[in-house]
Write a protein that holds these residues in place. Structure first.
Motif, short mmCIF file in Angstrom:
data_model
loop_
_atom_site.label_atom_id
_atom_site.label_comp_id
_atom_site.label_asym_id
_atom_site.label_seq_id
_atom_site.Cartn_x
_atom_site.Cartn_y
_atom_site.Cartn_z
N SER A 1 0.85 -1.19 0.00
CA SER A 1 0.00 0.00 0.00
C SER A 1 0.88 1.23 0.00
N ARG A 2 0.30 2.31 -0.40
CA ARG A 2 1.04 3.56 -0.42
C ARG A 2 1.53 3.93 0.98
N GLN A 3 0.66 3.68 1.95
CA GLN A 3 1.00 3.97 3.34
C GLN A 3 2.24 3.20 3.76
N CYS A 4 2.26 1.95 3.39
CA CYS A 4 3.38 1.09 3.74
C CYS A 4 4.67 1.62 3.11
N ILE A 5 4.58 2.04 1.87
CA ILE A 5 5.76 2.55 1.18
C ILE A 5 6.28 3.81 1.88
N GLU A 6 5.36 4.66 2.29
CA GLU A 6 5.77 5.86 3.04
C GLU A 6 6.47 5.45 4.33
N ASP A 7 5.89 4.49 5.02
CA ASP A 7 6.48 4.04 6.28
C ASP A 7 7.90 3.51 6.07
N VAL A 8 8.07 2.77 4.99
CA VAL A 8 9.39 2.20 4.71
C VAL A 8 10.39 3.32 4.43
N ILE A 9 9.95 4.30 3.68
CA ILE A 9 10.84 5.43 3.36
C ILE A 9 11.22 6.19 4.64
N ARG A 10 10.22 6.41 5.46
CA ARG A 10 10.48 7.09 6.72
C ARG A 10 11.48 6.29 7.56
N PHE A 11 11.26 5.01 7.61
CA PHE A 11 12.14 4.12 8.37
C PHE A 11 13.57 4.18 7.82
N ALA A 12 13.69 4.13 6.50
CA ALA A 12 15.02 4.16 5.88
C ALA A 12 15.74 5.47 6.23
N LYS A 13 14.98 6.54 6.24
CA LYS A 13 15.60 7.83 6.57
C LYS A 13 16.03 7.86 8.04
N GLU A 14 15.11 7.46 8.90
CA GLU A 14 15.40 7.47 10.34
C GLU A 14 16.63 6.64 10.66
N GLU A 15 16.69 5.47 10.03
CA GLU A 15 17.73 4.53 10.38
C GLU A 15 18.94 4.61 9.45
N HIS A 16 18.93 5.60 8.56
CA HIS A 16 20.09 5.86 7.71
C HIS A 16 20.42 4.64 6.85
N LEU A 17 19.43 4.23 6.06
CA LEU A 17 19.60 3.07 5.20
C LEU A 17 19.45 3.45 3.74
N PHE A 18 20.25 2.83 2.89
CA PHE A 18 20.14 2.98 1.45
C PHE A 18 19.00 2.08 0.99
N LEU A 19 18.04 2.64 0.26
CA LEU A 19 16.87 1.89 -0.15
C LEU A 19 17.04 1.27 -1.52
N MET A 20 16.74 -0.02 -1.64
CA MET A 20 16.75 -0.66 -2.96
C MET A 20 15.37 -1.19 -3.25
N ALA A 21 14.72 -0.63 -4.27
CA ALA A 21 13.35 -0.98 -4.60
C ALA A 21 13.30 -1.76 -5.91
N ASP A 22 13.03 -3.06 -5.76
CA ASP A 22 12.98 -3.97 -6.91
C ASP A 22 11.55 -3.96 -7.42
N GLU A 23 11.34 -3.32 -8.57
CA GLU A 23 9.98 -3.09 -9.05
C GLU A 23 9.74 -3.74 -10.41
N VAL A 24 10.35 -4.89 -10.65
CA VAL A 24 10.29 -5.51 -11.97
C VAL A 24 8.88 -5.99 -12.35
#
Lengths: 501, 496
Positions: free
Chosen positions: B251-274
């Motif tokens: 869900s869009r909400q989930c994606i936002e949460d993941v992005i927020r989490f990645a920022k908070e925790e200083h993580l490089f995000l890899m989004a496999d969207e094939v």
């Protein structure tokens, strides 16, 4: 107004976030350290500058030249070489099988296409193939090798199709690398070498063991030198592999049969895994030179060697008379590999699913070309011969012209696609280069690029004896363009020498 | 035949102490690599195919390879327009042939003009043909409602796998407890675990919630991360959306949460969207990470480092064999980007036919063009068929006692949970096999259907699954589902 708010919001966010670390996750300091050690001169800084110049030219900027000539890379089609008609017909038929009903295509092309499609899942090139490569293609490769090597048997199971030869080479090096510190795997490679090897070794954190080819004897390989390099290397690493490029890149030498035997004997004695890069096997020009595959020589030396020496040989669709670089077709043949390691190899290549199917199809045609009696045969032979003889001609012309230049000396271009002449650089130029923090031959090549638009690769990108300088230039431009090119190089060299005298 | 490995015979005074390259002297990381999608069960399937061909009698007449997301192998047809342009590019003489529509010829000419010597046989720039990268950027902009994409941030690749491995390679550093840790879902597509093993990086598993249709819970991300911080340096978060093997569409909400989490925790995000075009379920929609990131405002869009991956192998094209793909990198440090560009140059360039194919995917026929109607018809038919098969699969499996199947919201697979009788579990252990591998091997031997056991993707301890593709043609799929149902009942009976 809105932009202003947006900007301020961004600014406010940035400053409030400054309390929290604003460092990116991935920086030059936190990235993979071995990747930083990787260099690949063939597409390195000089090429980046060449691309920039091309852009400037296309934007109308005035230069002392009308076009940039990319004589840095072994890309035949980019330099105007034409593809082999038969190959492209079959590839078109494979891409769009409706064309099988089209009468403009010869029967032999259709029959090849049909066979390839039948070996593909769902009869489509769009299916993944087996990870080792399409079965029938591997069989054809094995038969090609047997014909080439005068009947020495080849098992299709020892053939791995790859994404260009580079892929196979990197995969083998990866398998071979292990150990820490003084036990770290060492890999022998020629100086000069094709910098895929140095790049792969840097990335894998393996130890590069340099053996020098002898410029005075046309870049020949001397076992004494192999021994020297090996013995020295044993002090700080565990030498396990010996790589040889034949015909050579950048140097073009075609090894004599005797030399190949000597190398095999050396590898057997010193227990080294042999890697024979033979992508230029059809590119042999000089009188008295002949390509001898390592596989063939190995087997002709009898079971004491052919049963024991571990060997991987590499071939590609990028060079020879095909020049189909963009298709990324290739294969490797593995000899005497331990069964368990082979299973690991098969497993490793499965992770990337399969090599590009168009490249596999192309390889099939290379190893299974039109036969006498088939409709496409005459044309095929005509095209193939024309390409190879043009290259032979250009090899000769290049050697000839460059040797008329004082301060340039060029060994015969026995094979492959490049000249690697030695250049004398005046002291003053060396000093200026050093002051600029540049390798002298990079300094030379950069100047040549800026003044003539000709892009070459400095010898430092391939390795050379200390205190010597070279450049690598392809022999690929069409004859008349090559003549002009060579003259410009000559004029530049004379100018440069004069300027720094 | 080669001399035996352990032979110590002296020949001509030279002692043979065994091979140079052995299991013990090879790269230890490579030994740790596993890739179940083409692992032991598939090797057995290929063997059985050979036996069938040689006339060996089996309880079935063909092996159905439902292990791998290969649409064409299962009978899906290529998109006509795409193949026409590829043929034109391969053999430009066909540009004179009036069986080809003008829009196909136009695309082909444009591609050829961007190739060295006007040939797809020339190497391209290592980052990929420039005009194709421009087309990719424009596609991304259209897809994401206008959010800008710079062609300079686009790297064409040899399938998405190539770019994923390249990014992971860049990210891995450190030793011991500071070794890079990479978060990946359980279940996951085993390219990730394989690449991490090969690179000697630390895999940090976060569990998707099977009870909530494989949804992602940020609390679980946090749990996994905190636990991992004790033994490695977590730097990356990988997410596959739509999911593989699980098919969930986040869900869009989930994606936002993941992005927020990645920022908070200083993580490089890899989004496999094939699988971005493979969305079937009502109420589900694909939201690209890039789009959501930018819609969250500059606090995120100018800081979160991200790489998104796409491919020509899936969606409606199914052109696996061409190995086409790209990644878009966002907010990458310029010095690192230069290193990335340098790294990809060593392999020269991705296959040009794959690049050409990608160009057509991102630049398909437009409403006013001759090929548009057929293109839309073919595309719609493929996606509708997949949606129907997704539904059919879920429905059928849920009628089998002992099999529960979450809705196949997207992608190309079903990942049902199977109940295995204790006796079967014990038997598996006796055979030295993981229980769901035992189950799948039996299914293969008895019905000729090749699936991949859930253990190949990861699953909660004590649970068992298999991954099956939804790709066979509907009629065949019905037969396959029927056979699995019968097998499962038989198997359960046998071990009751």
């Amino acid at each position: 107004m809105l932009c202003c708010c947006f900007f301020m919001l961004h600014f406010v966010c940035r400053s409030s976030c400054e309390n929290v670390k604003f460092e990116p996750v991935l920086t030059i300091d936190t990235m993979n350290p071995t990747v930083k050690k990787v260099e690949y001169a063939v597409r390195g800084p000089i090429v980046q500058r060449a691309v920039e110049l091309e852009r400037e030219l296309s934007e109308g900027m005035k230069k002392p030249f009308a076009e940039v000539i990319k004589a840095n890379i072994g890309d035949a089609h980019a330099m105007g070489q034409q593809p082999i008609t038969f190959f492209r017909q079959v590839l078109a038929l494979c891409s769009y099988p409706e064309l099988l009903n089209d009468s403009t295509f010869p029967e032999d092309a259709k029959s090849r296409a049909h066979r390839i499609l039948q070996s593909c899942g769902g009869n489509s090139m769009g299916s993944y193939s087996a990870s080792q490569g399409i079965d029938s293609v591997r069989q054809d490769v094995a038969r090609y090798i047997e014909r080439r090597d005068g009947g020495v048997p080849c098992d299709p199971d020892d053939i791995y199709l790859t994404t260009g030869a580079s892929d196979g080479i990197v995969t083998m090096l990866k398998l071979l690398v292990c150990g820490e510190g003084a036990a770290r795997t060492g890999v022998m490679i020629s100086i000069p070498q094709y910098p895929l090897y140095s790049a792969a070794l840097a990335e894998l954190g393996a130890v590069q063991i340099n053996y020098y080819l002898n410029e005075e004897t046309c870049w020949s390989l001397d076992i004494g030198e192999l021994q020297r390099a090996l013995d020295e290397a044993r002090q700080y690493c565990n030498p396990r592999a010996l790589c040889i490029i034949n015909p050579g890149n950048p140097t073009g030498q075609v090894q004599s049969r005797e030399c190949i035997e000597d190398v095999i004997r050396f590898a057997a004695k010193e227990r080294l895994f042999l890697m024979a890069d033979e992508v230029y096997q059809d590119n042999v020009y000089a009188e008295g030179c002949q390509f001898h595959s390592f596989k063939k020589v190995l087997f002709e030396m009898g079971p004491e060697y052919s049963n024991t020496v571990e060997l991987a040989s590499f071939h590609s669709t990028s060079k020879c008379y095909m020049g189909e670089c963009g298709f990324r077709g290739g294969y490797m043949e593995i000899i005497n590999m331990d069964d368990e390691v082979k299973a690991q190899l098969t497993k490793l290549v499965s992770v990337r699913l399969c090599p590009p199917v168009p490249g596999q199809a192309l390889m099939d045609l290379v190893v299974n070309p039109p036969q006498p009696g088939e409709p496409s045969y005459d044309n095929f032979i005509k095209e193939r011969t024309a390409t190879l003889s043009a290259l032979a001609q250009k090899a000769k012309l290049t050697e000839q012209v460059l040797n008329t230049v004082q301060g340039i000396s060029c060994n015969p271009v026995q094979g492959a696609m490049y000249s690697f002449p030695r250049i004398t650089i005046p002291e003053k130029a060396i000093k200026e280069a050093t002051d600029k923090g540049q390798q002298p031959d990079m300094f030379y090549c950069m100047k040549m690029l800026e003044e003539t638009g000709i892009c070459l690769v400095p010898g430092s990108g391939f390795g050379q004896k200390d205190g010597t300088y070279h450049f690598r230039m392809t022999i690929l431009p069409p004859n008349d363009k090559l003549q002009i090119l060579l003259n410009k190089v000559k004029e530049f060299h004379q100018r440069f020498t004069q300027q720094y005298s | 035949g080669a001399l035996s490995q352990s032979s110590t015979q002296a020949v001509n005074g030279v002692s043979h102490r065994g091979k140079v390259l052995t299991l013990d002297s090879m790269n230890p990381n490579v030994k740790r690599v596993e890739y179940a999608v083409r692992g032991p069960i598939v090797q057995r399937a290929v063997q059985i195919e050979k036996e069938l061909k040689e006339g060996v009698k089996k309880p079935f007449t063909e092996v159905i390879k439902a292990n791998i997301g290969d649409a064409h192998a299962m009978g899906q047809k290529p998109i006509t327009f795409l193949r026409q342009v590829l043929a034109l590019c391969s053999y430009p003489e066909l540009l004179e042939d009036n069986m080809f529509p003008e829009d196909a010829k136009k695309r082909a000419r444009r591609i050829l003009e961007s190739c060295g010597g006007h040939s797809i046989g020339a190497y391209s720039a290592s980052q990929g043909i420039e005009c194709i990268r421009q087309d990719v950027a424009r596609y991304i902009e259209r897809r994401d409602g206008g959010i800008p994409s710079s062609p300079d941030n686009i790297y064409l690749s040899t399938g998405a796998s190539d770019a994923i491995v390249t990014m992971l390679k860049l990210l891995v550093c450190g030793e011991g407890r500071s070794r890079t840790g990479v978060m990946i879902s359980i279940p996951q597509y085993p390219l990730y675990s394989a690449a991490l093993a090969d690179l000697g990086a630390v895999q940090i598993s976060y569990y998707l919630d099977e009870d909530k249709c494989w949804s992602l819970d940020v609390a679980e991300l946090r749990r996994a991360l905190n636990a991992a911080r004790q033994h490695c340096n977590p730097r990356v978060l990988c997410i596959i959306n739509p999911g593989n093997p699980t098919g969930q569409v986040q869900s869009r909400q989930c994606i936002e949460d993941v992005i927020r989490f990645a920022k908070e925790e200083h993580l490089f995000l890899m989004a496999d969207e094939v699988y971005q075009d493979n969305v079937y379920a009502e109420g589900c929609k694909f939201h690209s990470f890039k789009k959501v990131l930018f819609e969250m405002g500059p606090e995120y869009s100018s800081t979160v480092e991200m790489a998104s991956f796409h491919s020509t192998s899936k969606c409606y094209m199914g052109e696996c064999g061409f190995r086409g793909g790209y990644m878009e990198v966002i907010n990458m440090d310029p010095e690192v980007k230069a290193q990335l560009t340098k790294l990809v140059s060593v392999r020269l360039c991705p296959p040009v036919p794959g690049q050409a194919l990608l160009d057509l995917v991102v630049n398909p026929p437009q409403p006013d063009e001759p090929s548009y109607t057929t293109f839309m018809k073919e595309r719609t038919a493929v996606l509708a068929a997949l949606a129907e098969k997704a539904r059919l699969t879920e429905e059928t499996f849920n009628t089998v006692p002992g099999i529960t199947c979450n809705p196949v919201q997207g992608a190309m697979y079903t990942f049902p949970r199977i109940t295995l009788p204790q006796k079967a579990i014990d038997k598996a252990k006796e055979e030295g096999q993981v229980p769901d591998m035992y189950y799948c091997m039996r299914l293969l031997e008895e019905e000729g259907i090749c699936l991949v056991p859930g253990s190949g993707f990861g699953q909660r301890e004590g649970t068992f699954h298999f991954r099956m593709t939804i790709l066979p043609p509907t009629e065949k799929l019905k037969v396959v589902l029927q056979k699995i149902r019968e097998f499962h009942l038989r198997f359960t009976q046998e071990f009751s």
